[in-house]
Design a protein around this motif. Structure first.
Motif, PDB file in Angstrom:
ATOM      1  N   TYR A 160      37.064  16.306  36.123  1.00 47.68           N
ATOM      2  CA  TYR A 160      36.985  15.381  37.249  1.00 47.68           C
ATOM      3  C   TYR A 160      36.768  13.931  36.846  1.00 47.68           C
ATOM      4  N   ASP A 161      36.197  13.654  35.707  1.00 48.26           N
ATOM      5  CA  ASP A 161      35.802  12.289  35.379  1.00 48.26           C
ATOM      6  C   ASP A 161      36.724  11.714  34.306  1.00 48.26           C
ATOM      7  N   PRO A 162      37.622  10.774  34.638  1.00 48.52           N
ATOM      8  CA  PRO A 162      38.589  10.262  33.660  1.00 48.52           C
ATOM      9  C   PRO A 162      37.971   9.229  32.723  1.00 48.52           C
ATOM     10  N   ASN A 163      38.664   8.957  31.638  1.00 50.72           N
ATOM     11  CA  ASN A 163      38.278   7.901  30.703  1.00 50.72           C
ATOM     12  C   ASN A 163      39.445   6.931  30.561  1.00 50.72           C
ATOM     13  N   LEU A 164      39.119   5.667  30.336  1.00 50.63           N
ATOM     14  CA  LEU A 164      40.140   4.647  30.091  1.00 50.63           C
ATOM     15  C   LEU A 164      39.800   3.944  28.786  1.00 50.63           C
ATOM     16  N   ARG A 181      37.503  16.065  43.613  1.00 54.05           N
ATOM     17  CA  ARG A 181      38.142  16.932  42.627  1.00 54.05           C
ATOM     18  C   ARG A 181      37.117  17.806  41.911  1.00 54.05           C
ATOM     19  N   PHE A 182      35.915  17.256  41.718  1.00 57.01           N
ATOM     20  CA  PHE A 182      34.857  18.037  41.077  1.00 57.01           C
ATOM     21  C   PHE A 182      34.483  19.248  41.931  1.00 57.01           C
ATOM     22  N   TYR A 183      34.306  19.045  43.231  1.00 54.87           N
ATOM     23  CA  TYR A 183      33.924  20.158  44.095  1.00 54.87           C
ATOM     24  C   TYR A 183      35.090  21.122  44.317  1.00 54.87           C
ATOM     25  N   ASP A 184      36.315  20.607  44.314  1.00 58.80           N
ATOM     26  CA  ASP A 184      37.477  21.504  44.375  1.00 58.80           C
ATOM     27  C   ASP A 184      37.497  22.414  43.155  1.00 58.80           C
ATOM     28  N   TYR A 185      37.222  21.799  42.002  1.00 54.44           N
ATOM     29  CA  TYR A 185      37.174  22.573  40.769  1.00 54.44           C
ATOM     30  C   TYR A 185      36.058  23.618  40.823  1.00 54.44           C
ATOM     31  N   ASP A 237      36.908  26.603  42.928  1.00 46.97           N
ATOM     32  CA  ASP A 237      37.868  27.464  42.241  1.00 46.97           C
ATOM     33  C   ASP A 237      37.182  28.256  41.124  1.00 46.97           C
ATOM     34  N   TYR A 238      36.285  27.593  40.393  1.00 48.14           N
ATOM     35  CA  TYR A 238      35.556  28.239  39.309  1.00 48.14           C
ATOM     36  C   TYR A 238      34.664  29.363  39.841  1.00 48.14           C
ATOM     37  N   ILE A 239      33.947  29.086  40.917  1.00 47.63           N
ATOM     38  CA  ILE A 239      33.067  30.091  41.523  1.00 47.63           C
ATOM     39  C   ILE A 239      33.871  31.305  41.975  1.00 47.63           C
ATOM     40  N   LYS A 240      35.029  31.044  42.555  1.00 49.13           N
ATOM     41  CA  LYS A 240      35.891  32.128  43.020  1.00 49.13           C
ATOM     42  C   LYS A 240      36.309  33.021  41.860  1.00 49.13           C
ATOM     43  N   VAL A 244      27.772  38.698  37.738  1.00 47.49           N
ATOM     44  CA  VAL A 244      27.425  37.536  38.562  1.00 47.49           C
ATOM     45  C   VAL A 244      27.746  37.893  40.011  1.00 47.49           C
ATOM     46  N   LYS A 245      26.705  38.138  40.788  1.00 50.27           N
ATOM     47  CA  LYS A 245      26.920  38.578  42.166  1.00 50.27           C
ATOM     48  C   LYS A 245      27.019  37.412  43.142  1.00 50.27           C
ATOM     49  N   HIS A 246      26.268  36.363  42.889  1.00 49.82           N
ATOM     50  CA  HIS A 246      26.267  35.198  43.791  1.00 49.82           C
ATOM     51  C   HIS A 246      26.270  33.921  42.956  1.00 49.82           C
ATOM     52  N   MET A 247      27.047  32.938  43.396  1.00 48.66           N
ATOM     53  CA  MET A 247      27.046  31.624  42.749  1.00 48.66           C
ATOM     54  C   MET A 247      27.198  30.560  43.827  1.00 48.66           C
ATOM     55  N   HIS A 248      26.358  29.530  43.741  1.00 50.51           N
ATOM     56  CA  HIS A 248      26.343  28.478  44.753  1.00 50.51           C
ATOM     57  C   HIS A 248      27.067  27.225  44.253  1.00 50.51           C
ATOM     58  N   ILE A 249      27.472  26.394  45.177  1.00 50.97           N
ATOM     59  CA  ILE A 249      28.182  25.165  44.837  1.00 50.97           C
ATOM     60  C   ILE A 249      27.313  24.240  44.001  1.00 50.97           C
TER      61      ILE A 249
END
Length: 300
Positions: free
Chosen positions: A77-81, A161-165, A168-171, A194-199
């Motif tokens: 999620y975090d780009p570099n320049l 984008r971080f929370y979208d990721y 998807d990761y939790i899923k 892993v039965k439960h995972m929170h945002i």
């Protein structure tokens, strides 16, 4: 000498002088081709490189500049320049130039040929040449602006984008029935669920250990622990109750990957890092039954 002859001689003289001048100009132009453009640039979606050089009496001086956008796929999620500027020296060689670019302790060598208004550039050690286009200052700034605008856009959208990721990761993590590891010598089997995972990246589940002691005692032992921890898709930390191993903090610090294709945990029982692989319920049942069966056979 008649006036007509004088006039003809004058015209011829002008023509000769003009021709000599044009040839000299062409020779100078060819020799000083690097001086004809503000810069020579190569651009892609996420970077722009450009040579800003000057040639004088067969010697070349200037810089190789680069602006690089790195979307950082590991962090998701975090780009570099990155903006770099390297000192360049060079010289005329047969049919072109040789550029030497100082990059820290290393020196990169480029073989350069004139290609119309542009440069054909081949870095030493590479097979293909790259065309650097002749550009003016306005065009070069436009190239840089595209990269900068893309970076600003990614920064502005980084939280989404971080929370979208994470979603998807939790899923993917909770979508697996669990993560299983069986020792190569079949002396133990470990199962992480892993039965439960929170945002907020906290998770809870269980950790099952099956062991086959090799000292002639009861050949099969099974212990189940409550487990919890934190994971952001890069790190994966776990603590259990009761503890499966003694640690000062009670936490085992491990890692995972962006696709949750494995979970790695450093465990004393293994003498190193164990890589757990995701399994379906059917795969788990099949492998756990095979382990139990083998333990029973050892008992006999």
């Amino acid at each position: 000498m008649s006036k007509s002859k004088i006039w003809i001689m004058a015209v011829l003289t002008v023509i000769v002088i003009g021709a000599v001048g044009w040839i000299a100009y062409q020779a100078t132009a060819k020799k000083s081709a690097l001086n004809h453009s503000y810069a020579f640039a190569y651009k892609t979606k996420d970077r722009v490189n450009w040579f800003k050089v000057t040639e004088r009496k067969g010697k070349v001086t200037g810089h190789l500049n680069e602006t690089i956008l790195e979307e950082n796929p590991e962090m998701h999620y975090d780009p570099n320049l990155f903006k770099n500027k390297y000192q360049l020296t060079g010289k005329v060689i047969e049919n072109g130039y040789e550029f030497q670019v100082k990059q820290g302790k290393d020196t990169a060598i480029y073989e350069v040929h004139i290609a119309g208004k542009d440069l054909s550039v081949k870095k030493q050690g590479e097979n293909k040449s790259t065309t650097y286009k002749a550009v003016d200052q306005k065009k070069l700034k436009a190239y840089q602006k595209v990269i900068q605008d893309r970076y600003d856009e990614l920064i502005d959208d980084s939280e989404n984008r971080f929370y979208d990721y994470l979603r998807d990761y939790i899923k993917k993590v909770t979508g697996a029935y669990g993560y299983l590891y069986t020792a190569e010598d079949d002396s133990y089997q470990l199962f992480l669920q892993v039965k439960h995972m929170h945002i907020e990246t906290e998770w809870s589940g269980s950790f099952l250990m099956r062991t086959v002691p090799g000292d002639g005692s009861e050949p099969y032992k099974e212990t189940k622990h409550k487990a919890s921890g934190v994971s952001d898709g890069i790190m994966f930390d776990i603590s259990t109750y009761p503890q499966i191993e003694e640690h000062k903090t009670g936490i085992i610090v491990g890692s995972t990957n962006r696709g949750a294709k494995s979970i790695k945990l450093p465990l004393k029982i293994a003498g190193g890092t164990v890589e757990f692989k995701p399994v379906t319920k059917q795969e788990y049942q099949k492998q756990s039954e095979a382990f139990k069966k083998q333990a029973e056979e050892k008992k006999k």
